[in-house]
Design a protein around this motif. Sequence first.
Motif, PDB file in Angstrom:
ATOM      1  N   ILE A   1      10.288  -2.551  -2.490  1.00 22.07           N
ATOM      2  CA  ILE A   1      10.449  -3.533  -3.564  1.00 22.07           C
ATOM      3  C   ILE A   1      11.665  -3.193  -4.402  1.00 22.07           C
ATOM      4  CG2 ILE A   1       9.347  -4.558  -5.583  1.00 22.07           C
ATOM      5  CD1 ILE A   1       6.645  -3.786  -4.372  1.00 22.07           C
ATOM      6  N   ASP A   2      12.602  -4.129  -4.549  1.00 22.70           N
ATOM      7  CA  ASP A   2      13.751  -3.799  -5.386  1.00 22.70           C
ATOM      8  C   ASP A   2      13.548  -4.222  -6.827  1.00 22.70           C
ATOM      9  OD1 ASP A   2      15.372  -5.171  -2.678  1.00 22.70           O
ATOM     10  OD2 ASP A   2      14.365  -6.481  -4.115  1.00 22.70           O
TER      11      ASP A   2
ATOM     12  N   THR B   1       9.915 -11.125   2.536  1.00 27.16           N
ATOM     13  CA  THR B   1      10.993 -10.133   2.637  1.00 27.16           C
ATOM     14  C   THR B   1      10.409  -8.743   2.841  1.00 27.16           C
ATOM     15  OG1 THR B   1      12.257 -11.496   1.103  1.00 27.16           O
ATOM     16  CG2 THR B   1      13.066  -9.270   1.529  1.00 27.16           C
TER      17      THR B   1
ATOM     18  N   THR C   1      10.716  -8.759  -5.255  1.00 24.69           N
ATOM     19  CA  THR C   1      10.984  -9.110  -3.859  1.00 24.69           C
ATOM     20  C   THR C   1       9.871 -10.022  -3.360  1.00 24.69           C
ATOM     21  OG1 THR C   1      11.945  -6.900  -3.590  1.00 24.69           O
ATOM     22  CG2 THR C   1      11.491  -8.137  -1.581  1.00 24.69           C
TER      23      THR C   1
END
Lengths: 134, 134
Positions: B35-36, B44, B40
């Motif tokens: 997870i950015d 993705t 996210t």
Amino acid sequence: MFVAARSLEARAYDALVAAGADDITPTQARLMAQIDQGGTRVVTLAARARTTKQSAAFLVDQLERAGYVERVADPRDGRAKLVRLTARARALGDRADAAVAEALAEWEAHLGATRMRQLEETMSMLREITDPWA
Amino acid sequence: MFVAARSLEARAYDALVAAGADDITPTQARLMAQIDQGGTRVVTLAARARTTKQSAAFLVDQLERAGYVERVADPRDGRAKLVRLTARARALGDRADAAVAEALAEWEAHLGATRMRQLEETMSMLREITDPWA
DNA sequence: GTGAATAGACAGAGCGTCTGACTAATATGG
DNA sequence: CCATATTAGTCAGACGCTCTGTCTATTCAC
């Protein structure tokens, strides 16, 4: 490092499926790779795979039903049984080894012989401090 | 190589458990690492973890219930929701990063600075031919 | 605007792993 | 030599994770 290791494992597994062993799961294959010539006990397999004997026994059950392994009594211990690869499974193992060798050859082509040799040395050194049962 | 990669992952996971996140599984942690900042989408996450969106959604459900992530509507797409780390989860991520850095420092002490640098270069090169989604 | 593609949710199934309890055989200590 | 501890394996039950298939809502493309 994760990517490369996973790639190598996938190459070996894909070779098994390509060889017709499409009824085998990656987990089962990983366990089979731990069985030595002459047979191995379930508890030993469990230890090598870092899992419980119940899980290992469960997988051995399936592999036995599918005809990849057989259980024979251990002549030196009446409680124990040895899990042995069948001829069919040994042939599959050869296929997998060949696939890994092929992949490693590609690595060497990409990295060069010197760097490839260094990689092997380095991994051997790393094993000294990362292998939990060395 | 498998041994070393697994050892590294175990160090990171052990740090999470030591930090009190004993209600988190390795699989959940692996997904969280994808997870950015800013959030996210589930699809993705599924693609990065090489799995189905159903599996990813299932894990996100659990993480949400445990308070490690939250779902917020994506302002740029009415269909989508963004999965974001909570402050608690970000703190855990820092702990895990620190544990990995510590392990890598041990590797360098064992291998020497030169060989460690070569290892990083080699792994970077290997990724070019082994990363299935590069 | 109509149809195709995409994001996500729900249902059902199977695989893999775990804990706990049990039997049978072996090893150990008095 | 026998009582006890240990070890190999099995059985039962539960949970975690992943998959296929199907559905709705939204967006994109022509």
